[in-house]
Design an enzyme around this catalytic site. Sequence first.
Site, PDB file in Angstrom:
ATOM      1  N   GLU A  72       0.815  -1.204   0.000  1.00  0.00           N
ATOM      2  CA  GLU A  72       0.000   0.000   0.000  1.00  0.00           C
ATOM      3  C   GLU A  72       0.849   1.255   0.000  1.00  0.00           C
ATOM      4  O   GLU A  72       1.948   1.272   0.546  1.00  0.00           O
ATOM      5  CB  GLU A  72      -0.907   0.008   1.226  1.00  0.00           C
ATOM      6  CG  GLU A  72      -1.990  -1.040   1.117  1.00  0.00           C
ATOM      7  CD  GLU A  72      -2.954  -0.998   2.273  1.00  0.00           C
ATOM      8  OE1 GLU A  72      -4.084  -1.452   2.091  1.00  0.00           O
ATOM      9  OE2 GLU A  72      -2.574  -0.520   3.352  1.00  0.00           O
ATOM     10  N   CYS A 123      -1.248   5.707  10.006  1.00  0.00           N
ATOM     11  CA  CYS A 123      -0.049   4.951  10.382  1.00  0.00           C
ATOM     12  C   CYS A 123      -0.386   3.612  10.990  1.00  0.00           C
ATOM     13  O   CYS A 123      -1.259   3.512  11.830  1.00  0.00           O
ATOM     14  CB  CYS A 123       0.735   5.679  11.452  1.00  0.00           C
ATOM     15  SG  CYS A 123       1.176   7.291  10.987  1.00  0.00           S
TER      16      CYS A 123
HETATM   17  N1  SAH Z   1       9.258   0.568  10.367  1.00  0.00           N
HETATM   18  C1  SAH Z   1       9.434   1.990  10.361  1.00  0.00           C
HETATM   19  C2  SAH Z   1       8.508   2.725   9.407  1.00  0.00           C
HETATM   20  C3  SAH Z   1       7.053   2.318   9.339  1.00  0.00           C
HETATM   21  S1  SAH Z   1       5.982   2.797  10.632  1.00  0.00           S
HETATM   22  C4  SAH Z   1       9.326   2.517  11.775  1.00  0.00           C
HETATM   23  O1  SAH Z   1       9.091   1.728  12.684  1.00  0.00           O
HETATM   24  O2  SAH Z   1       9.531   3.703  11.993  1.00  0.00           O
HETATM   25  C5  SAH Z   1       5.716   4.504  10.516  1.00  0.00           C
HETATM   26  C6  SAH Z   1       5.214   5.080  11.832  1.00  0.00           C
HETATM   27  O3  SAH Z   1       3.881   4.647  12.135  1.00  0.00           O
HETATM   28  C7  SAH Z   1       6.070   4.634  12.996  1.00  0.00           C
HETATM   29  O4  SAH Z   1       6.374   5.646  13.875  1.00  0.00           O
HETATM   30  C8  SAH Z   1       5.166   3.598  13.634  1.00  0.00           C
HETATM   31  O5  SAH Z   1       5.572   3.357  14.894  1.00  0.00           O
HETATM   32  C9  SAH Z   1       3.811   4.246  13.484  1.00  0.00           C
HETATM   33  N2  SAH Z   1       2.690   3.342  13.754  1.00  0.00           N
HETATM   34  C10 SAH Z   1       2.655   2.013  13.581  1.00  0.00           C
HETATM   35  N3  SAH Z   1       1.475   1.507  14.000  1.00  0.00           N
HETATM   36  C11 SAH Z   1       0.741   2.539  14.467  1.00  0.00           C
HETATM   37  C12 SAH Z   1      -0.571   2.651  15.035  1.00  0.00           C
HETATM   38  N4  SAH Z   1      -1.356   1.582  15.205  1.00  0.00           N
HETATM   39  N5  SAH Z   1      -1.001   3.884  15.390  1.00  0.00           N
HETATM   40  C13 SAH Z   1      -0.220   4.951  15.200  1.00  0.00           C
HETATM   41  N6  SAH Z   1       1.013   4.917  14.667  1.00  0.00           N
HETATM   42  C14 SAH Z   1       1.499   3.721  14.309  1.00  0.00           C
END
Ligand code: SAH
Length: 379
Positions: free
Chosen positions: A107, A363
């Site tokens: 996605e 996110c």
């Molecule tokens: N793997 C990388 C990039 C992808 S996640 C990382 O961990 O940074 C991108 C952002 O979205 C990260 O800060 C992650 O922690 C956040 N994220 C993941 N799941 C989420 C959720 N359920 N609610 C809010 N943010 C989330």
Amino acid sequence: MKPAPSSILLTAPDGSTRQSLLGMNLAELETVVAAIGEPNYRAKQLHEWLYRRRAADVMAITSFSQQLRRRIAETTTLRTLTLADQQTSEDGTIKFLFRTHDGFNIESVLIPSEARDDQDEPKRRTICISTQVGCPLDCKFCATASMKLKRNLAAGEILEQFLRVQEVAQQEITNIVFMGMGEPMLNYDAVFRAVALFTDPENDFVPASRITISTSGLVEGIRRMADEGEKIKLAISLHASTNGLRSELMPINRRHDLSEVMDAVEYYYRKTRRTITFEYILFEGLNDTEEDARRIAKLTRRVPSKVNIIPFHSINFTNPTGISARLHPTTRQQFDNFVAMLRAHGVQVMVRSSSGQDIEAACGQLAVKHGAATLKSEM
Ligand code: SAH
């Protein structure tokens, strides 16, 4: 970890193969044109048609004769992704579902900024790009984790997300964030090969200062970025102020704990002098106290930085166990309290909006429906 394929090879039912050109640099394109007996300058032309003019098809390369186009098209292709679905959210966020040539779903999300200019057009249009099919890191709050890692994306697939989204959106994309599915540092070579193409001024995509890579804290990648002089911005997914909680939420913390991550971040800052962003999701009762605010302030003060406070987007886990069952978004009031507490400690705080929540494009919600359905039926 399987290396990312440097280029995608498509196999037709008759066994013939075609190599994808997207993601190749000039030297590699020179090898391709040499193989069909064409002079070197053709590679430069191809490069321009691929990245600057963004041809969707070899047959669209009108500076080549029909005959040459057909010859190139026999053994190569420009695009490998299929747009399988597209959804628009009430706030204008658009989620794109692409299928890879080998049948995986990934996605990408296009997020307009809330701020508008005089013509009432969004000031920024950010594309959120995936770097892996799934992710191996198993963060307990992230929907992508449930897919596990299927494979790394090739640089061409990373680039193609941008090209395809731009074609559909018909609008200029101003910013790129590597915050879609996957951990970009685990696919370093392909991601930075794509970054090199995105930031080449000749190609006219977006400048390095408007590209952000987000990592869960893979210290080798952070140090490598610093050593290699990468100019894009760095964001660190922090999400907890103690090793105890962070290890529960993000198992990668058992390998690289907070002090190791912060040492790498400090190293990065010393070498690059670039401000770092820390991402922090607020979970009710787990990481939203005054103590947390104090610890976050202390940790992040080590380098010039901003802290991006993110509302938790609840995930529809089929069978939440362990800490996943205890994850709830902080109340609006505590959210505001926490932001105020951080500010009182001198932290520069940004609050991330929850664009696209109604279409599960916010996110951490990029678990592809298709994949999720398979998971459910397995239970
Ligand atoms: N793997 C990388 C990039 C992808 S996640 C990382 O961990 O940074 C991108 C952002 O979205 C990260 O800060 C992650 O922690 C956040 N994220 C993941 N799941 C989420 C959720 N359920 N609610 C809010 N943010 C989330």
